[in-house]
Design a protein around this motif. Structure first.
Motif, mmCIF file in Angstrom:
data_model
loop_
_atom_site.group_PDB
_atom_site.id
_atom_site.type_symbol
_atom_site.label_atom_id
_atom_site.label_comp_id
_atom_site.label_asym_id
_atom_site.label_seq_id
_atom_site.Cartn_x
_atom_site.Cartn_y
_atom_site.Cartn_z
ATOM 1 N N UNK A 262 0.804 -1.225 0.000
ATOM 2 C CA UNK A 262 0.000 0.000 0.000
ATOM 3 C C UNK A 262 0.832 1.268 0.000
ATOM 4 N N UNK A 263 2.127 1.152 0.249
ATOM 5 C CA UNK A 263 2.965 2.352 0.306
ATOM 6 C C UNK A 263 3.165 2.911 -1.093
ATOM 7 N N UNK A 264 3.839 4.059 -1.156
ATOM 8 C CA UNK A 264 3.815 4.846 -2.394
ATOM 9 C C UNK A 264 4.979 4.577 -3.325
ATOM 10 N N UNK A 265 5.705 3.464 -3.157
ATOM 11 C CA UNK A 265 6.864 3.269 -4.022
ATOM 12 C C UNK A 265 6.496 3.101 -5.477
ATOM 13 N N UNK A 266 5.261 2.590 -5.707
ATOM 14 C CA UNK A 266 4.886 2.389 -7.104
ATOM 15 C C UNK A 266 4.711 3.713 -7.834
ATOM 16 N N UNK A 267 4.639 4.814 -7.096
ATOM 17 C CA UNK A 267 4.456 6.103 -7.747
ATOM 18 C C UNK A 267 5.773 6.791 -8.054
ATOM 19 N N UNK A 268 6.881 6.145 -7.744
ATOM 20 C CA UNK A 268 8.180 6.782 -8.007
ATOM 21 C C UNK A 268 9.004 5.855 -8.880
ATOM 22 N N UNK A 269 9.811 6.465 -9.748
ATOM 23 C CA UNK A 269 10.688 5.678 -10.602
ATOM 24 C C UNK A 269 12.052 5.622 -9.931
ATOM 25 N N UNK A 270 12.554 4.437 -9.734
ATOM 26 C CA UNK A 270 13.887 4.364 -9.150
ATOM 27 C C UNK A 270 14.594 3.108 -9.629
ATOM 28 N N UNK A 271 15.924 3.164 -9.615
ATOM 29 C CA UNK A 271 16.740 2.033 -10.011
ATOM 30 C C UNK A 271 17.157 1.257 -8.787
ATOM 31 N N UNK A 272 17.377 -0.026 -9.014
ATOM 32 C CA UNK A 272 17.856 -0.878 -7.935
ATOM 33 C C UNK A 272 19.220 -1.394 -8.357
ATOM 34 N N UNK A 273 20.212 -1.157 -7.528
ATOM 35 C CA UNK A 273 21.569 -1.557 -7.895
ATOM 36 C C UNK A 273 21.780 -3.017 -7.558
ATOM 37 N N UNK A 274 22.219 -3.769 -8.540
ATOM 38 C CA UNK A 274 22.549 -5.175 -8.319
ATOM 39 C C UNK A 274 23.961 -5.375 -8.833
ATOM 40 N N UNK A 275 24.731 -6.145 -8.119
ATOM 41 C CA UNK A 275 26.104 -6.370 -8.558
ATOM 42 C C UNK A 275 26.363 -7.841 -8.717
ATOM 43 N N UNK A 276 27.154 -8.179 -9.716
ATOM 44 C CA UNK A 276 27.436 -9.591 -9.953
ATOM 45 C C UNK A 276 28.602 -10.086 -9.104
ATOM 46 N N UNK A 277 29.633 -9.237 -8.908
ATOM 47 C CA UNK A 277 30.718 -9.692 -8.014
ATOM 48 C C UNK A 277 30.236 -9.489 -6.600
ATOM 49 N N UNK A 278 30.316 -10.519 -5.835
ATOM 50 C CA UNK A 278 29.664 -10.518 -4.536
ATOM 51 C C UNK A 278 30.642 -10.180 -3.431
ATOM 52 N N UNK A 279 31.555 -9.249 -3.732
ATOM 53 C CA UNK A 279 32.586 -8.985 -2.715
ATOM 54 C C UNK A 279 32.208 -7.783 -1.867
ATOM 55 N N UNK A 280 33.125 -7.406 -0.984
ATOM 56 C CA UNK A 280 32.814 -6.319 -0.048
ATOM 57 C C UNK A 280 32.638 -5.004 -0.783
ATOM 58 N N UNK A 281 33.399 -4.827 -1.856
ATOM 59 C CA UNK A 281 33.256 -3.572 -2.594
ATOM 60 C C UNK A 281 31.863 -3.467 -3.190
#
Lengths: 392, 327, 167
Positions: A262-281
């Motif tokens: 029910x929250x309003x996230x669907x009303x905002x456009x945003x990117x989600x960062x995903x990384x393939x190297x699973x290290x600390x960086x």
């Protein structure tokens, strides 16, 4: 004897309980020495104890011992009324504390079949993202400090003050907002708040740029975090890791985008960062991007904030009909959920709190063996847990 | 008789000037510059703008209990800070401040300086060993490894200066720079190596593995408190001042201002001021680097020293020597 | 080449510290200077004794049970002139134990008679824990420090509230 009970491991563990890590370590067999990164340690965000067995500089096995901060939230919730439980929950993840209230309130609203009005949902989302920014700014500065750069944490706290001031002027509390009510929020925003927030967001972004310059682009930082503490995707999934840790391991999963809410996230456009190297960086970089995206979400939502009431019609005394429900949200530390069981009373019958940090640190026995002692600190600080979240 | 008088006077001056210099370094860089870089104010209460903070801290440390760990080697434990102080002060005594003011100017001043800095690493090992704590020993040995590793690039960088100046006497080196360019320009590679090696010699970030990365507290200094810790603190800052002074002397022209001939009494008065300004600039550079970078890991640190700085230093000396012969 | 590029990028960290050094620090030198607190900041709870009717709602709803109230019944003025005197509750003791208080504000919210208010006052630390039990006179004193309610943002629903009854 339990199946698979390792006597030697148990002996090591008991040995570590007896010795104080500062003086007089005993050599146990020929395997190496057992070291106690005790509950008081500058590297852990709170009272976490990690028992490691070292063979020279390499870690042979490691085990986190949590519970030093257990406050009994789930039991306390059984003897509190619903509004009173809400006051306790702020203190679970105390850096982004608004975010702890939301899933619980949503669960109660689901059981009561009440929906908060649109303006309330939007304001909840904005404050949720502000809590996320407040939480992750500490991470960005603190990870630098664990690795030896002493300036980033000061810069983080300098800019975080502004975010906390914003939260305070709206809710009254810097750290413990207690702003959600069943059916909406407590009171509406003060005049000029939206303008203040919109003026603070560029500041937060400037801080992210500074962190990028000081840490993420820094060769020393990169060489210390790249390739260190790789948590493969299947390992992360099997331990139930969530949030930025999972996304850094390549799991493209963000509750804000992927599940209806029910929250309003669907009303905002945003990117989600995903990384393939699973290290600390990767874990650092994913959170850096997350803070930037949060500022964008806040700006988008605040410029289009709908007008209207902020509280649905709810009885003064909250009595929830019998039922059970589970609500999860994408908290700054990961996926936080509340399983609320009600028995037609003023208090919940049972509240089970699923906290992200508990799962995030349970991966340590699988990740740490084979790493250097120097990399131990890097990995622990990149996993980013808060003890209140681990122990409840 | 006058020899003894001169020596004692010199010792007294040294005992006053060097801690004051260390205090100025600590206040200006460790307290104020660090604070402003972190966008805060630093000490403001003790004295105007916190200038007397160090006095307060010194009093605090001096009045603490003099602790000896149980079964610690008392001789070694007690001598370590003294060795540190003596070497630090001796290093400061070698630096020429102006044409008339210098503590001691032996003909091999530069190498005596390097030797003293090597002896100061002994103080750290003594501190680690004498504390009777496995962590202190480990911290001390790690520090010893680091200091040994970076001693060599330090000396190699200075060798380039010796080749150019034709002498290892620090006063002559400054003199050689007054007639030609400051050595930082022809020896820019040497200067860079020197600054990196100096940073590591002082165990400052990004090379502060011995003091900060820990198992626990402060590596070799864990068991020290009170007056002994104060001695280590002063020794560390005095070494910082000494190394900065050496950089100024060997690379930045000592007390000379370009195009101005400083002789006689004018030299004796203006010289130290010019030297002090340059000292503060170099010191600022050292501390600025400290506050800006994260820590380098132990193995990366050694890789840098042995695989990068030593070959570079050797190449620098070789090329400088060849160019000096042919030109 | 990439080594030089990465070295140059790494040195950018030094630019950040230098730039921060030249900027003014934001430190507020407490206690010589003090920063302005928001109107809604939750510092201490103030009591308007005249409004309290000893209904005990705040005592019941407090999550940590830090409010202690004792009252007594007394004759109050009649509702209309010429009527008989009414029975009214008077306040004998109203203590809030600030060593327990969670600063949640449930008591302020549930009070039906507008007797409790939030104040932004936060400088009341004491050397002894027992002094953190504020009695009704001290709580009345905090009434002088409360800030007015702020105007709401555009788009907020404007609600009117009936004024509290006197007595």
């Amino acid at each position: 004897m339990k199946a698979g009970y390792d006597e030697r491991r148990a002996a090591d563990y008991m040995n570590s309980q007896l010795v104080d890590g500062r003086v007089n370590l005993e050599l146990v067999d020929d395997d190496g020495m057992v070291l106690n990164l005790g509950p008081q340690h500058p590297a852990t965000h709170g009272t976490l104890r990690i028992v490691v067995k070292l063979d020279g500089e390499r870690v042979v096995w490691a085990e986190p011992v949590c519970g030093y901060m257990h406050r009994g939230y789930e039991k306390l919730a059984e003897v509190r009324t619903y509004p009173q439980v809400n006051t306790l929950l702020n203190r679970i993840d105390w850096l982004g504390s608004f975010c702890n209230e939301v899933p619980f309130i949503q669960a109660v609203e689901q059981l009561l079949e009440v929906e908060a009005p649109e303006r309330a949902q939007w304001i909840r989302t904005v404050l949720f993202e502000l809590g996320r920014i407040a939480n992750l700014m500490v991470f960005l500065g603190d990870m630098g400090m664990q690795l030896g750069a002493i300036t980033p944490p000061f810069l983080a706290f300098r800019d975080r003050e502004h975010v906390l001031d914003l939260i305070e002027s709206a809710t009254g509390g810097r750290f413990h907002p207690y702003y959600n009510r069943v059916g909406g929020i407590k009171e509406d925003l003060p005049k000029g708040w939206i303008a203040d927030v919109l003026a603070t967001m560029p500041r937060v972004r400037r801080f992210c740029d500074e962190m990028e310059e000081m840490l993420a682009n820094n060769e020393i930082f990169r060489s210390r975090t790249r390739g260190v503490g790789v948590i493969r995707k299947d390992l992360a999934l099997s331990y139930g890791m969530s949030g930025a840790n999972a996304r850094a391991s390549g799991i493209d999963w963000d509750l804000r985008r992927d599940t209806p809410s029910p929250m309003a996230w669907k009303h905002a456009k945003f990117n989600v960062a995903v990384s393939a190297d699973a290290d600390s960086f990767a874990r650092y970089w994913v959170r850096l991007v997350e803070v930037r995206e949060s500022t964008s979400i806040i700006e988008q939502l605040l410029t289009n904030l709908p007008a209207g009431p902020i509280q649905a019609k709810v009885r003064k005394i909250i009595k929830v009909p019998p039922g059970a429900t589970y609500v999860e949200t994408e908290n700054p530390l990961g996926q936080m959920g509340y399983y609320v069981v009600s028995n037609d009373g003023l208090s919940p019958y049972r509240v089970k709190i699923r906290t992200p940090s508990f799962n995030n640190i349970s991966v340590l026995p699988a990740v740490l063996p084979g790493e250097n002692v120097s990399d131990l600190i890097t990995i622990i600080s990149s996993l980013y847990f808060i003890l209140g979240d681990v122990d409840k | 008789m006058t020899q003894w008088l001169e020596t004692s006077l010199g010792l007294i001056v040294l005992a006053v000037v060097v801690p004051t210099l260390a205090a100025v370094f600590a206040y200006a860089f460790l307290f104020k510059a660090m604070a402003h870089m972190q966008q805060r104010l630093g000490p403001m209460e003790a004295g105007p703008h916190g200038s007397l903070q160090l006095v307060a801290e010194a009093i605090k440390w001096v009045q603490k209990e003099d602790l000896f760990p149980r079964r610690a080697d008392r001789l070694v434990f007690g001598l370590a800070p003294i060795v540190a102080i003596v070497t630090a002060f001796s290093m400061c005594a070698l630096i020429p401040v102006s044409n008339a003011v210098v503590g001691a100017a032996p003909s091999m001043g530069l190498f005596l300086f390097a030797a003293l800095s090597g002896v100061s690493s002994l103080a750290i090992v003594m501190a680690g060993w004498g504390s009777n704590s496995k962590f202190s020993v480990l911290g001390g040995l790690r520090a010893a490894a680091q200091l040994l590793a970076y001693e060599i690039p330090l000396v190699l960088a200075l060798l380039g200066v010796v080749v150019l100046a034709g002498s290892a006497n620090l006063v002559s080196i400054v003199g050689a720079q007054s007639s030609s360019l400051w050595f930082v320009f022809p020896q820019i590679v040497g200067f860079t190596i020197f600054m990196i090696a100096a940073q590591a010699e002082l165990t400052q970030a990004p090379f502060d593995v011995p003091v900060a990365e820990s198992e626990l507290v402060a590596g070799y200094m864990t068991e020290y408190s009170g007056f002994r810790f104060l001695m280590f603190f002063i020794a560390e800052l005095a070494t910082a001042a000494a190394l900065s002074g050496l950089a100024v002397t060997c690379f930045l022209g000592g007390w000379n201002i370009p195009f101005v001939e400083l002789t006689g009494t004018l030299g004796a008065v203006v010289g130290p001021l010019v030297f002090f300004v340059k000292l503060m600039i170099v010191g600022f550079l050292i501390f600025w680097i400290r506050f800006s970078f994260p820590r380098v890991r132990e193995d990366q640190l050694h890789k840098l020293a042995w695989k990068v700085l030593v070959p570079l230093g050797l190449a620098n000396v070789a090329i400088t020597a060849c160019l000096k012969v042919w030109m | 080449m990439s080594f030089i590029k990465s070295a140059a990028k790494s040195l950018a960290g030094m630019k950040v510290t230098l730039r921060n050094m030249t900027r003014r620090s934001e430190t507020v030198q407490y206690p010589h200077e003090k920063s302005e607190k928001a109107n809604r900041a939750r510092g201490v709870i103030a009591l308007e004794q005249a409004n309290c009717t000893v209904c005990m709602l705040c005592v019941r709803e407090c999550p940590v049970w830090c409010i202690f109230i004792e009252g007594y019944k007394d004759q109050g003025p009649p509702r209309r002139p010429g009527g008989k005197p009414r029975l009214a509750q008077k306040l004998d003791r109203f203590d809030i134990d600030y060593s327990l208080c969670m600063y949640c504000g449930i008591c302020v919210e549930v009070c039906p008679f507008d007797a409790l208010f939030w104040s932004a006052e936060h400088e009341y630390s004491e050397p002894h824990i027992a002094s953190l039990l504020h009695d009704k006179d001290q709580l009345q004193h905090w009434m002088t420090t409360i800030k007015p309610k702020v105007e709401l943002e555009d788009g907020a629903e404007v609600k009117t509230r009936k004024p509290a009854r006197e007595g």
